[in-house]
Design a protein around this motif. Structure first.
Motif, mmCIF file in Angstrom:
data_model
loop_
_atom_site.group_PDB
_atom_site.id
_atom_site.type_symbol
_atom_site.label_atom_id
_atom_site.label_comp_id
_atom_site.label_asym_id
_atom_site.label_seq_id
_atom_site.Cartn_x
_atom_site.Cartn_y
_atom_site.Cartn_z
ATOM 1 N N VAL A 1 55.590 15.044 -21.779
ATOM 2 C CA VAL A 1 56.147 16.369 -21.556
ATOM 3 C C VAL A 1 57.211 16.671 -22.611
ATOM 4 O O VAL A 1 57.991 15.799 -22.976
ATOM 5 C CB VAL A 1 56.812 16.435 -20.151
ATOM 6 C CG1 VAL A 1 57.374 17.821 -19.883
ATOM 7 C CG2 VAL A 1 55.832 16.025 -19.068
ATOM 8 N N CYS A 2 57.226 17.920 -23.113
ATOM 9 C CA CYS A 2 58.372 18.338 -23.907
ATOM 10 C C CYS A 2 59.416 18.792 -22.906
ATOM 11 O O CYS A 2 59.169 19.672 -22.094
ATOM 12 C CB CYS A 2 58.024 19.484 -24.849
ATOM 13 S SG CYS A 2 59.490 20.044 -25.748
ATOM 14 N N ASN A 3 60.585 18.157 -22.950
ATOM 15 C CA ASN A 3 61.589 18.437 -21.921
ATOM 16 C C ASN A 3 62.820 19.156 -22.466
ATOM 17 O O ASN A 3 63.931 18.944 -22.011
ATOM 18 C CB ASN A 3 61.993 17.131 -21.230
ATOM 19 C CG ASN A 3 62.559 17.386 -19.851
ATOM 20 O OD1 ASN A 3 62.299 18.418 -19.245
ATOM 21 N ND2 ASN A 3 63.363 16.467 -19.356
ATOM 22 N N GLY B 1 55.914 28.819 -25.761
ATOM 23 C CA GLY B 1 54.850 27.922 -25.307
ATOM 24 C C GLY B 1 55.363 26.585 -24.796
ATOM 25 O O GLY B 1 54.581 25.657 -24.612
ATOM 26 N N HIS B 2 56.662 26.504 -24.543
ATOM 27 C CA HIS B 2 57.272 25.227 -24.135
ATOM 28 C C HIS B 2 56.555 24.574 -22.954
ATOM 29 O O HIS B 2 56.286 23.373 -22.959
ATOM 30 C CB HIS B 2 58.751 25.455 -23.804
ATOM 31 C CG HIS B 2 59.391 24.336 -23.075
ATOM 32 N ND1 HIS B 2 59.625 23.122 -23.670
ATOM 33 C CD2 HIS B 2 59.820 24.230 -21.790
ATOM 34 C CE1 HIS B 2 60.199 22.318 -22.771
ATOM 35 N NE2 HIS B 2 60.315 22.968 -21.644
ATOM 36 N N SER B 3 56.226 25.399 -21.941
ATOM 37 C CA SER B 3 55.624 24.822 -20.725
ATOM 38 C C SER B 3 54.231 24.254 -20.995
ATOM 39 O O SER B 3 53.712 23.482 -20.207
ATOM 40 C CB SER B 3 55.557 25.873 -19.624
ATOM 41 O OG SER B 3 54.750 26.951 -20.056
ATOM 42 N N LEU B 4 53.629 24.674 -22.116
ATOM 43 C CA LEU B 4 52.280 24.189 -22.433
ATOM 44 C C LEU B 4 52.321 22.981 -23.367
ATOM 45 O O LEU B 4 51.300 22.416 -23.722
ATOM 46 C CB LEU B 4 51.463 25.305 -23.101
ATOM 47 C CG LEU B 4 51.379 26.604 -22.287
ATOM 48 C CD1 LEU B 4 50.722 27.695 -23.113
ATOM 49 C CD2 LEU B 4 50.601 26.345 -21.007
ATOM 50 N N MET B 5 53.538 22.602 -23.777
ATOM 51 C CA MET B 5 53.662 21.520 -24.762
ATOM 52 C C MET B 5 53.555 20.179 -24.054
ATOM 53 O O MET B 5 54.533 19.479 -23.853
ATOM 54 C CB MET B 5 54.988 21.640 -25.509
ATOM 55 C CG MET B 5 55.040 20.761 -26.737
ATOM 56 S SD MET B 5 56.409 21.212 -27.769
ATOM 57 C CE MET B 5 56.515 19.743 -28.771
ATOM 58 N N ARG B 6 52.333 19.884 -23.641
ATOM 59 C CA ARG B 6 52.090 18.661 -22.887
ATOM 60 C C ARG B 6 50.980 17.867 -23.525
ATOM 61 O O ARG B 6 50.156 18.407 -24.252
ATOM 62 C CB ARG B 6 51.701 18.996 -21.448
ATOM 63 C CG ARG B 6 52.906 19.416 -20.649
ATOM 64 C CD ARG B 6 52.526 20.005 -19.329
ATOM 65 N NE ARG B 6 53.737 20.176 -18.539
ATOM 66 C CZ ARG B 6 54.120 19.335 -17.586
ATOM 67 N NH1 ARG B 6 53.390 18.292 -17.283
ATOM 68 N NH2 ARG B 6 55.246 19.542 -16.936
HETATM 69 CU CU LIG Z 1 58.900 21.543 -27.310
#
Ligand SMILES: [Cu+2]
Length: 258
Positions: free
Chosen positions: A208-210, A216-221
């Protein structure tokens, strides 16, 4: 009700509250599975902190509630003032010394756990991590592939082997977080930060990008695949072969058109 009796009731309720707190902290699984050595150390530290915090929280709340119950102003006492007490040296030394000892103990234990988690092992492999809006990519150097370096969107790590992740960012600050491994580190443009983990449980776990890094932060997985040493070598081999055959196909086609 006599003072002794009311103190007895308060003490009994406090003991019950501590017991409920301790049982809840153990009976509910608050965290994801422990997939790394570091996760086990971190969770043990967490449990020690919780076990130390529950009685202290209960003592503070019990004293507050007991004081409200026993010493609140009764009708007709509105204009009265409290007794003129000025300090209590013994009590003040006591309530300064005990938290000091407790805090120093917990801080020391936290330091030991952090030191243990970050300790450089005799043998470890390097994997590069690149963060960019909004995806992770992973670099396997020649020391891991045994040939050309490999750049992949997939993260594979061998079970039982310490991995030193060297992380950098192409744009903004991200945070590389694998909840099942517990540790997290910022990924900052211009510098390389590190994250060390030894996976001990086979399986796939979220990456997870935390750190809020844009729309697009929530999709950065991504996913970390913890596999056996043999599967890891086979995967590396398949990727290197696929990569070189794509490159060869690319050069052939461009040769054909040229
Ligand atoms: Cu990120």
């Amino acid at each position: 009700m006599s003072r002794q009796r009311s103190l007895g009731i308060a003490f009994a309720l406090a003991v019950i509250a501590v017991a409920i707190g301790v049982v809840l902290s153990y009976s509910i699984h608050w965290f994801p599975v422990q997939a790394s050595v570091q996760a086990k150390n971190t969770d043990r530290l967490y449990h020690v902190l919780v076990l130390a915090s529950i009685p202290i929280f209960v003592i503070v709340v019990t004293v507050i509630l007991y004081s409200i119950w026993q010493f609140h102003m009764k009708p007709g006492e509105e204009l009265k003032d409290g007794p003129p007490i000025h300090g209590n040296t013994r009590l003040e030394v006591f309530w300064t010394a005990i938290p000091t000892v407790l805090l120093l103990g917990l801080v020391s234990y936290s330091f030991v756990v952090l030191h243990e988690n970050e300790k450089k092992p005799a043998r470890e492999i390097q994997i590069g991590v690149t963060g960019q809006q909004f995806a992770w990519t992973y670099q396997y150097p020649p020391s891991v592939t045994g040939g050309a370096p490999l750049n992949s969107s997939q993260l594979y790590v061998p079970k039982g082997e310490s991995v030193n992740f060297g992380m950098h960012s192409k744009d903004v600050i991200h945070a590389f977080w694998i909840p099942a491994f517990r540790l997290q580190e910022d990924v900052v443009p211009g510098i390389t930060t590190h994250y060390r983990a030894t996976a001990v449980r086979l399986g796939n776990y979220p990456v997870v990008c935390n750190l809020l890094c844009g729309l697009g932060h929530s999709l950065m997985r991504s996913t970390v695949h913890v596999v056996t040493e043999a599967q890891f070598q086979a995967w590396i081999k398949s990727q290197v072969t696929a990569g070189s055959s794509t490159a060869a196909a690319g050069s052939t086609s461009s040769g054909a058109t040229g």
